[in-house]
Scaffold this active site. Sequence first.
Site, short mmCIF file in Angstrom:
data_model
loop_
_atom_site.label_atom_id
_atom_site.label_comp_id
_atom_site.label_asym_id
_atom_site.label_seq_id
_atom_site.Cartn_x
_atom_site.Cartn_y
_atom_site.Cartn_z
N ASP B 39 0.85 -1.20 0.00
CA ASP B 39 0.00 0.00 0.00
C ASP B 39 0.88 1.25 0.00
O ASP B 39 1.72 1.42 0.88
CB ASP B 39 -0.94 -0.02 1.21
CG ASP B 39 -2.17 0.82 0.96
OD1 ASP B 39 -2.01 2.03 0.68
OD2 ASP B 39 -3.29 0.29 1.03
N SER B 90 -6.76 4.10 -1.61
CA SER B 90 -6.69 2.64 -1.64
C SER B 90 -8.02 2.00 -2.01
O SER B 90 -8.04 0.88 -2.53
CB SER B 90 -6.26 2.11 -0.27
OG SER B 90 -4.97 2.55 0.03
N ASP B 142 -10.37 -3.26 5.91
CA ASP B 142 -9.84 -2.00 5.39
C ASP B 142 -10.00 -1.97 3.86
O ASP B 142 -10.25 -3.00 3.22
CB ASP B 142 -8.38 -1.84 5.81
CG ASP B 142 -7.89 -0.39 5.73
OD1 ASP B 142 -8.71 0.53 5.82
OD2 ASP B 142 -6.67 -0.19 5.58
N THR B 144 -8.28 -1.90 1.06
CA THR B 144 -7.66 -2.79 0.06
C THR B 144 -8.28 -4.18 0.08
O THR B 144 -8.81 -4.62 -0.96
CB THR B 144 -6.13 -2.83 0.25
OG1 THR B 144 -5.63 -1.49 0.21
CG2 THR B 144 -5.45 -3.66 -0.82
N ARG B 155 -15.57 3.49 2.21
CA ARG B 155 -14.68 2.58 2.92
C ARG B 155 -14.84 2.63 4.43
O ARG B 155 -14.40 1.72 5.13
CB ARG B 155 -13.23 2.91 2.55
CG ARG B 155 -12.85 4.35 2.86
CD ARG B 155 -11.47 4.71 2.35
NE ARG B 155 -10.44 4.03 3.11
CZ ARG B 155 -9.13 4.10 2.84
NH1 ARG B 155 -8.72 4.80 1.79
NH2 ARG B 155 -8.26 3.48 3.57
N GLU B 329 -1.50 -8.12 1.42
CA GLU B 329 -1.23 -6.67 1.47
C GLU B 329 -0.32 -6.30 2.64
O GLU B 329 -0.60 -6.64 3.78
CB GLU B 329 -2.55 -5.88 1.62
CG GLU B 329 -2.30 -4.38 1.60
CD GLU B 329 -3.40 -3.53 2.24
OE1 GLU B 329 -3.45 -2.33 1.92
OE2 GLU B 329 -4.19 -4.05 3.05
N ASP B 334 1.97 2.49 3.59
CA ASP B 334 1.15 3.69 3.45
C ASP B 334 0.86 4.36 4.79
O ASP B 334 1.06 5.56 4.96
CB ASP B 334 -0.17 3.29 2.76
CG ASP B 334 -1.25 4.35 2.87
OD1 ASP B 334 -1.38 5.15 1.93
OD2 ASP B 334 -1.97 4.38 3.89
N LYS B 335 0.38 3.59 5.73
CA LYS B 335 -0.09 4.22 6.98
C LYS B 335 1.04 4.91 7.72
O LYS B 335 0.87 5.97 8.31
CB LYS B 335 -0.80 3.18 7.85
CG LYS B 335 -2.13 2.68 7.21
CD LYS B 335 -2.81 1.61 8.03
CE LYS B 335 -3.88 0.86 7.23
NZ LYS B 335 -5.01 1.69 6.78
N HIS B 338 1.87 8.19 5.91
CA HIS B 338 0.95 9.26 6.33
C HIS B 338 1.46 9.92 7.62
O HIS B 338 1.39 11.13 7.78
CB HIS B 338 -0.45 8.71 6.58
CG HIS B 338 -1.27 8.55 5.34
ND1 HIS B 338 -1.64 9.61 4.55
CD2 HIS B 338 -1.82 7.46 4.75
CE1 HIS B 338 -2.36 9.18 3.53
NE2 HIS B 338 -2.48 7.87 3.62
N ASP B 376 -0.81 0.35 -4.84
CA ASP B 376 -2.10 0.89 -5.24
C ASP B 376 -2.04 2.35 -5.66
O ASP B 376 -2.79 2.80 -6.50
CB ASP B 376 -3.16 0.66 -4.15
CG ASP B 376 -2.69 1.08 -2.77
OD1 ASP B 376 -1.52 1.52 -2.64
OD2 ASP B 376 -3.48 0.96 -1.81
N HIS B 377 -1.10 3.10 -5.07
CA HIS B 377 -0.97 4.53 -5.38
C HIS B 377 0.36 5.02 -4.84
O HIS B 377 1.00 4.34 -4.03
CB HIS B 377 -2.13 5.32 -4.75
CG HIS B 377 -2.25 5.11 -3.27
ND1 HIS B 377 -1.36 5.62 -2.36
CD2 HIS B 377 -3.14 4.38 -2.54
CE1 HIS B 377 -1.69 5.25 -1.15
NE2 HIS B 377 -2.78 4.47 -1.22
N HIS B 428 -1.43 11.27 -0.47
CA HIS B 428 -0.94 10.40 -1.54
C HIS B 428 -0.45 11.25 -2.70
O HIS B 428 -0.77 12.43 -2.79
CB HIS B 428 -2.08 9.50 -2.07
CG HIS B 428 -2.69 8.62 -1.03
ND1 HIS B 428 -3.87 7.96 -1.21
CD2 HIS B 428 -2.26 8.28 0.22
CE1 HIS B 428 -4.15 7.25 -0.13
NE2 HIS B 428 -3.19 7.43 0.76
#
Lengths: 464, 464
Positions: B39, B90, B142, B144, B155, B329, B334-335, B338, B376-377, B428
């Site tokens: 992610d 995501s 979550d 994904t 989501r 995943e 990602d998290k 952030h 994913d991004h 992102h």
Amino acid sequence: MVNSSLSVSVRALLPLLLAFLGGFSIPAMAGNVILIIGDGMDDNQITIARNYLVGSRGKLLVDRLPLRSAVQVVTVDEENPQRPLYVADSANSATSMATGAITSPGRIGTTAGSDKDIVNLVELAKQHSIKIGLVTTASITDATPASFYAHVNDRGCENPSAMVDFEKYAGVIVDCSPDLKANGGLGSISEQLINSGVDVALGGGMKHFTPDAEGSKSSVLTLATQAGYTVIGNADQLAGDHGGKLLGLFSPSTMPVRWHGEDGRSAEKPETSFMNMFHPMLGSVTYPEPMNCEDNPDYAGMPSLASMSKVALTELTADTNTSFFLMIESASIDKQAHERKACGSIGELQQLDEALAVALEFSDANIDTLILVTADHGHAAQILSERTIYEALGVPIHSPGLVARIKTPEGAVMTVNYATNNFVSEEHTGISVPLLSNSVGVGKIPAMITQPEIFTIVKDYLLD
Amino acid sequence: MVNSSLSVSVRALLPLLLAFLGGFSIPAMAGNVILIIGDGMDDNQITIARNYLVGSRGKLLVDRLPLRSAVQVVTVDEENPQRPLYVADSANSATSMATGAITSPGRIGTTAGSDKDIVNLVELAKQHSIKIGLVTTASITDATPASFYAHVNDRGCENPSAMVDFEKYAGVIVDCSPDLKANGGLGSISEQLINSGVDVALGGGMKHFTPDAEGSKSSVLTLATQAGYTVIGNADQLAGDHGGKLLGLFSPSTMPVRWHGEDGRSAEKPETSFMNMFHPMLGSVTYPEPMNCEDNPDYAGMPSLASMSKVALTELTADTNTSFFLMIESASIDKQAHERKACGSIGELQQLDEALAVALEFSDANIDTLILVTADHGHAAQILSERTIYEALGVPIHSPGLVARIKTPEGAVMTVNYATNNFVSEEHTGISVPLLSNSVGVGKIPAMITQPEIFTIVKDYLLD
């Protein structure tokens, strides 16, 4: 890798097969290489250009190449060459591609710490009567092209005058003295170019050829003519068959770029309201107005990268018995990103895509031509959401840097963020960069390589 | 693409060839797919992890995969689904991979604007008796993982309680009412999971299964048991053969990450001296102290992504007559980005690389297994020079955002920049993302695709 060996064997057998089937003489299978470098063209820059030029679901020509690999950009500390650094510049990265060595930022064809010359592709090619072309939108003496033919301790040593008094930034002097001929060096980059045997050199940088050569009363340009170069200075002179060696210098330094932002705008600071002075989450924020990309009037009369590439190919193939190496650089993808000019970078990536079209047209008719497209290092630009993803909170969230909001032809707005520093010029980044190739590269290039391995791929294909 | 067709033909002929040579019966050539998603794992994140884990010249396992492609991440505006957006989340990107459709950020398996359910890979696979496994370090509900089995308009609609009063951020309420069973919807994501037929689901998110199901006096967890799931809640229970369907929930929500910065530090603001108050180019700047990455004590007792993946493979292959689809995943690349926690992202990318090792070990013994690794991004993190490239100027140049300076085991310092906004959580970015595959993918995957085409590749390989 089953495919690799199959592909290699098919290619190796092709001349024999043709001879067997047709009964005619075997054509010379000299391998040509066209290496196209987008300076600073990481996948951020390609995505930004794609979104604008063909839409987010469209494909650039560079996207349509059949093989994709990635390149680890590697460099070292000048003070301690055993110690890696994680962000490169165009000098050390082009040196890696041109010599297979890893050196420190700023160095052109010389070793980190010890300042030894490293054999480059031009020197190797010359030993094998392979023709050489260099095409760029920067000065032909700028770091990327220079690394293919020159050896100096600093990229700033571009011409005889710069050798004695080049100021890099306000007050920062580059010491070119080790490279003075008087000190046993090879002279400035422009002087080295005209002694390098490069067959075609097209780009900007006239000002680096007008000073007198070291220890001479003739300018470098005069010496270029004496060394057999036809010197041209504008797009009209590009046409026609020049014969012999060709030096085209179409602007004093970097060539003007094709596009700029509406009314010349670059990225701007989001503006916050009065209350924001008291706390970053108070008040409101106004993002810069979205803008169109426009023609840059300064570009008028410039030859395009594609037209220079086409002429270079014509010159390099005048003698059909030799193979060639052609380096084509779209330099200002990087230079415009330093200046936070998203439209400028987009236009120069379009120039690269057009030059690739010229290269692919050539390789369609000359199947023994390996085309590689890559970047030298990453750059600052990032694509952000049109509005912050935390917009619903109603607080003034914004980039801490500068943003350009570009209206795209597909009817949306693309926000490009520049936030690597608080200075007038952005910094490079350490991301790996793409490497793409035409079908000739399929089976020859692993999915991930280090940057010096590009040298090996080019050399092996040229000299095999 | 000569290689593609050769590769395909060889594979197609393999069973016949085996039969011809050995005289034994042809084994069932059911194709399995293992889709590994990092992610937010763009090439910035991979380069950051590589520099730390194996050095800038080293190779991660993901770098050694034989095929590299790139993915155009595509999404649209909820208000006007004809209008593209340039940055994804995501939810929409996993929906693209799971359904082949393009939707708006926040949506799970539903269409932008019109909120229609879109057939997903789990539903298609179930029609063909293909087994399904989902493994994640996030909540199994979550965005994904949810996109592979659920259909909701947002989501945030993760569990029965969230359906009626979920607060996304301070004061921002998610409207899950269209998905309430009472309104003709399919219920929350956790309720949809236990009705989906997914065979193995391992990750975090226990808190999404403890509320009572809509219109029921039983918790979703109780209903899961009734639906045939063996429910486990800690790493010890992972071992052994569970038989039937398996639901493992190892933490209340996102699983704790493996690593964090020294003393829990994340990226910090460069500090400027007194004189800098008067002009940004006055005074001096002090960058944050370089730090090591450390074990995160909260991770103790957690199963690794690799160990969950291994158990999932065992469960999915208990019946050798069926093929499977397994999504793995690593969510907190990602998290942690952030939260500007570079060490956290690095450790979770290491987890992904270890899970890939498990997948490759499996595919070595089961050659009909396509392994795909993708993101994913894009995300915020960038690698900057250790010191600004304009250091010689002697002015206080620094990132306008926050930087983490990481001591790397190869003896250098890597500066990671987070500068997409001035808020507590980074944004992102819109960069294209990598797609890699094992040798099974060679010849099947073009060098550049759009994200919904990942669905097509998976579906075609599973159902072919």
